[in-house]
Design a protein around this motif. Structure first.
Motif, PDB file in Angstrom:
ATOM      1  N   GLY A  45     -33.568 -19.483  38.656  1.00  0.00           N
ATOM      2  CA  GLY A  45     -34.329 -18.487  39.398  1.00  0.00           C
ATOM      3  C   GLY A  45     -33.516 -17.558  40.272  1.00  0.00           C
ATOM      4  O   GLY A  45     -34.091 -16.831  41.088  1.00  0.00           O
ATOM      5  N   ALA A  46     -32.186 -17.534  40.133  1.00  0.00           N
ATOM      6  CA  ALA A  46     -31.376 -16.611  40.929  1.00  0.00           C
ATOM      7  C   ALA A  46     -31.878 -15.189  40.716  1.00  0.00           C
ATOM      8  O   ALA A  46     -32.148 -14.771  39.598  1.00  0.00           O
ATOM      9  N   ASP A  47     -32.024 -14.470  41.802  1.00  0.00           N
ATOM     10  CA  ASP A  47     -32.550 -13.110  41.762  1.00  0.00           C
ATOM     11  C   ASP A  47     -31.453 -12.137  41.335  1.00  0.00           C
ATOM     12  O   ASP A  47     -30.321 -12.233  41.796  1.00  0.00           O
ATOM     13  N   LEU A  48     -31.771 -11.231  40.465  1.00  0.00           N
ATOM     14  CA  LEU A  48     -30.836 -10.187  40.059  1.00  0.00           C
ATOM     15  C   LEU A  48     -31.208  -8.912  40.797  1.00  0.00           C
ATOM     16  O   LEU A  48     -32.296  -8.378  40.623  1.00  0.00           O
ATOM     17  N   ALA A  49     -30.293  -8.436  41.602  1.00  0.00           N
ATOM     18  CA  ALA A  49     -30.554  -7.228  42.388  1.00  0.00           C
ATOM     19  C   ALA A  49     -30.736  -6.044  41.445  1.00  0.00           C
ATOM     20  O   ALA A  49     -30.171  -6.008  40.357  1.00  0.00           O
ATOM     21  N   ASP A  50     -31.530  -5.076  41.886  1.00  0.00           N
ATOM     22  CA  ASP A  50     -31.711  -3.865  41.097  1.00  0.00           C
ATOM     23  C   ASP A  50     -30.398  -3.112  40.939  1.00  0.00           C
ATOM     24  O   ASP A  50     -30.179  -2.424  39.960  1.00  0.00           O
ATOM     25  N   HIS A  51     -29.544  -3.220  41.947  1.00  0.00           N
ATOM     26  CA  HIS A  51     -28.265  -2.525  41.913  1.00  0.00           C
ATOM     27  C   HIS A  51     -27.145  -3.551  41.835  1.00  0.00           C
ATOM     28  O   HIS A  51     -26.784  -4.177  42.822  1.00  0.00           O
ATOM     29  N   PHE A  52     -26.586  -3.699  40.659  1.00  0.00           N
ATOM     30  CA  PHE A  52     -25.487  -4.619  40.409  1.00  0.00           C
ATOM     31  C   PHE A  52     -24.238  -4.110  41.116  1.00  0.00           C
ATOM     32  O   PHE A  52     -23.890  -2.948  41.006  1.00  0.00           O
ATOM     33  N   VAL A  53     -23.572  -4.983  41.843  1.00  0.00           N
ATOM     34  CA  VAL A  53     -22.310  -4.629  42.487  1.00  0.00           C
ATOM     35  C   VAL A  53     -21.220  -5.423  41.787  1.00  0.00           C
ATOM     36  O   VAL A  53     -21.099  -6.629  41.960  1.00  0.00           O
ATOM     37  N   GLY A  54     -20.484  -4.761  40.947  1.00  0.00           N
ATOM     38  CA  GLY A  54     -19.429  -5.405  40.185  1.00  0.00           C
ATOM     39  C   GLY A  54     -18.917  -4.470  39.122  1.00  0.00           C
ATOM     40  O   GLY A  54     -19.270  -3.289  39.087  1.00  0.00           O
ATOM     41  N   ASP A  55     -18.084  -5.024  38.227  1.00  0.00           N
ATOM     42  CA  ASP A  55     -17.474  -4.212  37.188  1.00  0.00           C
ATOM     43  C   ASP A  55     -17.869  -4.649  35.780  1.00  0.00           C
ATOM     44  O   ASP A  55     -17.740  -3.870  34.840  1.00  0.00           O
ATOM     45  N   ALA A  56     -18.314  -5.901  35.623  1.00  0.00           N
ATOM     46  CA  ALA A  56     -18.674  -6.402  34.298  1.00  0.00           C
ATOM     47  C   ALA A  56     -19.575  -7.618  34.449  1.00  0.00           C
ATOM     48  O   ALA A  56     -19.625  -8.245  35.514  1.00  0.00           O
ATOM     49  N   ILE A  57     -20.278  -7.955  33.359  1.00  0.00           N
ATOM     50  CA  ILE A  57     -21.236  -9.066  33.366  1.00  0.00           C
ATOM     51  C   ILE A  57     -20.965  -9.951  32.161  1.00  0.00           C
ATOM     52  O   ILE A  57     -20.714  -9.453  31.059  1.00  0.00           O
TER      53      ILE A  57
END
Length: 168
Positions: A45-57
């Protein structure tokens, strides 16, 4: 480089005790390469922010099947593809690969040729993802599901006789 690992499940307790969990395997290598790594346990259930802060997934494997249709799966797959559309590199491994494939229009089905377990060989197509690696790769696999009816836009990058879409 900042990498977000989307943890899709946890492996067998005996494997975790001796070798770590799915996210640990990638974190160790990525941190050795100098990457900053964070983990979101999306299956918990970890929430995924609307705005990803990072460089890759990176989407990990899971003992679950995409065919289980857990409520979080579609949300995570669609979120990941939105990040790809924004230009972020997204890599799905095993379960993550199947989830992304299904969100792109393929179907996850039980492999009619049977499961793959352990050390296998795959053929790879020319692509930057496999740059510097031999065309015939020896990899570890543990899956009974495959992607079927993949849209033509999914370019096959790796395959073998058992699983025609090992990577896309």
């Amino acid at each position: 480089m900042r990498i977000l690992i989307l943890k899709m499940g946890t492996t067998e307790p005996s494997v975790v005790a001796s070798h770590g969990d799915y996210d640990d395997w990638f974190r160790e290598v990525l941190e050795d390469l100098g990457c900053e790594v964070s983990v979101a346990a999306v299956f918990e259930g970890a929430d995924l922010a609307d705005h990803f802060v990072g460089d890759a997934i990176l989407l990990t494997g899971s003992p679950l099947s995409v065919r289980d249709r857990e409520p979080w799966m579609q949300r995570v797959g669609e979120w990941s593809l939105r990040q790809a559309e924004k230009g972020y590199p997204v890599l799905g491994v095993c379960f993550g690969h199947q989830l992304l494939g299904e969100c792109l229009g393929a179907r996850v089905v039980e492999n009619p040729r049977g499961p793959e377990w352990g050390t296998i060989e795959v053929q790879s197509a020319p692509d930057w993802l496999f740059e510097g690696l031999p065309k015939r790769l020896i990899v570890q696999a543990s899956h009974r599901d495959v992607l079927a009816d993949a849209p033509e836009e999914l370019r096959v990058l790796a395959w073998n006789d058992n699983t025609k879409l090992q990577a896309f």
